[in-house]
Write an enzyme that holds these catalytic residues in place. Structure first.
Site, short mmCIF file in Angstrom:
data_model
loop_
_atom_site.label_atom_id
_atom_site.label_comp_id
_atom_site.label_asym_id
_atom_site.label_seq_id
_atom_site.Cartn_x
_atom_site.Cartn_y
_atom_site.Cartn_z
N ASP A 191 4.64 -6.04 9.70
CA ASP A 191 5.74 -5.71 10.61
C ASP A 191 5.69 -6.56 11.87
O ASP A 191 6.72 -7.04 12.36
CB ASP A 191 5.69 -4.23 10.99
CG ASP A 191 6.15 -3.33 9.85
OD1 ASP A 191 6.76 -3.85 8.89
OD2 ASP A 191 5.90 -2.12 9.92
N ARG A 235 0.85 -1.18 0.00
CA ARG A 235 0.00 0.00 0.00
C ARG A 235 0.89 1.24 0.00
O ARG A 235 1.66 1.43 0.94
CB ARG A 235 -0.87 -0.05 1.26
CG ARG A 235 -1.95 0.96 1.29
CD ARG A 235 -2.84 0.72 2.48
NE ARG A 235 -2.26 1.21 3.73
CZ ARG A 235 -2.97 1.54 4.79
NH1 ARG A 235 -4.28 1.40 4.77
NH2 ARG A 235 -2.39 1.98 5.88
N THR A 240 -0.53 7.70 -1.34
CA THR A 240 -1.79 7.66 -2.11
C THR A 240 -2.77 6.64 -1.53
O THR A 240 -3.96 6.66 -1.85
CB THR A 240 -1.52 7.26 -3.57
OG1 THR A 240 -1.01 5.91 -3.57
CG2 THR A 240 -0.53 8.18 -4.23
N ASP A 291 0.60 -2.80 12.38
CA ASP A 291 0.98 -3.22 11.02
C ASP A 291 1.21 -4.73 11.03
O ASP A 291 2.18 -5.22 11.63
CB ASP A 291 2.25 -2.48 10.58
CG ASP A 291 2.57 -2.74 9.12
OD1 ASP A 291 2.67 -1.77 8.36
OD2 ASP A 291 2.71 -3.92 8.74
O1 LIG Z 1 -6.97 -2.18 2.80
P1 LIG Z 1 -5.70 -1.43 2.54
O2 LIG Z 1 -5.81 0.02 2.92
O3 LIG Z 1 -5.20 -1.61 1.15
O4 LIG Z 1 -4.60 -1.97 3.56
C1 LIG Z 1 -4.42 -3.32 3.81
C2 LIG Z 1 -3.10 -3.80 3.27
O5 LIG Z 1 -2.03 -3.26 4.05
C3 LIG Z 1 -1.22 -4.31 4.53
O6 LIG Z 1 -0.21 -4.62 3.65
P2 LIG Z 1 1.07 -3.67 3.43
O7 LIG Z 1 0.81 -2.69 2.33
O8 LIG Z 1 1.49 -3.09 4.75
O9 LIG Z 1 2.14 -4.68 2.89
P3 LIG Z 1 2.92 -5.83 3.65
O10 LIG Z 1 1.96 -6.95 3.85
O11 LIG Z 1 4.01 -6.16 2.70
O12 LIG Z 1 3.42 -5.28 4.96
C4 LIG Z 1 -2.18 -5.47 4.64
O13 LIG Z 1 -1.55 -6.71 4.74
C5 LIG Z 1 -3.03 -5.30 3.41
O14 LIG Z 1 -2.48 -5.90 2.26
O1 LIG Z 2 -4.17 -1.33 10.27
C1 LIG Z 2 -3.55 -1.69 9.26
C2 LIG Z 2 -3.82 -1.16 7.98
C3 LIG Z 2 -3.11 -1.60 6.91
N1 LIG Z 2 -2.15 -2.53 7.12
C4 LIG Z 2 -1.87 -3.06 8.33
O2 LIG Z 2 -1.01 -3.91 8.47
N2 LIG Z 2 -2.59 -2.61 9.38
MG LIG Z 3 2.68 -3.84 6.23
#
Ligand SMILES: O=P(O)(O)OC[C@H]1O[C@H](OP(=O)(O)OP(=O)(O)O)[C@H](O)[C@@H]1O
Ligand SMILES: O=c1cc[nH]c(=O)[nH]1
Ligand SMILES: [Mg+2]
Length: 210
Positions: A204, A105, A109, A201
């Site tokens: 993380d 994400r 944006t 997160d």
């Molecule tokens: O509904 P949204 O607003 O799109 O957010 C949710 C997304 O954010 C997180 O991923 P992230 O972008 O942090 O990637 P990661 O899993 O690699 O940490 C999560 O695992 C989703 O994929």
């Molecule tokens: O709360 C949130 C939103 C997006 N991605 C995450 O991992 N946590």
């Molecule tokens: Mg993430």
């Protein structure tokens, strides 16, 4: 088509989710509990799979016994955090096929940016279960499902741990045919579009990054 959200309120799911939410939960415990909870979510999301009948022999006599109908299930993990759910799902359905959609994400944006896509063949004939622990704005989930539809998927379900009402609304608007299965619907999103109260997160916390 009416959009559906299932909240899985099983007490074991709810208890484990509380452990995941606690900021004092360590990375290794987070990963372990996520795997356990995923198995329970998998049990619920597969509850209405079609069965057929197969002739077998018990030690005493032949019988027509129920077996899963159709091609093998396909789990699709939305990287990275989806992998935490994927492991527990595979504990329950080890023969499932697995696809990966790499998305992150964009923090400015909030749009989903794709960096990887690999899925099994014959998607159109499989039940496709997409897994990602967090449905925040819904952009990532909607983008993943759109890509899977482009690749031929027809029967799709989306499984997460936590969903924000905003994410549910935008996902259902984009994909009213795809039911959502979640362990909880939280209050909403904060100014950085994180789910609150949430669990932080997910990627993380699972992988010990920051
Ligand atoms: O509904 P949204 O607003 O799109 O957010 C949710 C997304 O954010 C997180 O991923 P992230 O972008 O942090 O990637 P990661 O899993 O690699 O940490 C999560 O695992 C989703 O994929
Ligand atoms: O709360 C949130 C939103 C997006 N991605 C995450 O991992 N946590
Ligand atoms: Mg993430």
């Amino acid at each position: 088509m009416a959009a559906v959200t299932h909240v899985i309120d099983h007490p074991l799911v709810q208890h484990k989710l509380t452990v995941l939410r606690k900021k004092s939960t360590s990375t290794s415990k987070f990963r372990g509990i996520l795997r356990e909870i995923a198995l329970l979510l998998c049990y619920e999301v597969t509850r209405d799979l079609r069965l057929t009948s197969t002739r077998i022999e018990t030690p005493l006599q032949p019988m027509d016994a129920p077996t899963l109908d159709g091609k093998k299930l396909c789990f699709v993990s939305v990287l990275r955090a989806g992998n935490g759910l994927l492991e527990g799902m595979l504990d329950l359905v080890p023969s499932a096929r697995v696809g990966h959609v790499g998305l992150y994400r964009d923090p400015d944006t909030l749009e989903a940016v794709e960096y990887y896509f690999k899925v099994p063949s014959h998607l159109d004939e499989r039940e496709v279960i997409v897994v990602d622990p967090m449905l925040a704005t819904g952009h990532s989930a909607a983008a993943a499902v759109a890509r899977l539809k482009e690749a031929g998927a027809v029967h799709i379900r989306f499984v997460c741990l936590l969903a924000a009402p905003e994410g549910i609304a935008s996902f259902h608007e984009a994909h009213p045919d795809v039911p959502i299965y979640t362990a909880a619907i939280d209050d909403g999103l904060n100014e950085k579009a994180y789910i609150v109260p949430g669990l932080g997160d997910a990627g993380d916390r699972m992988f010990g990054t920051k």
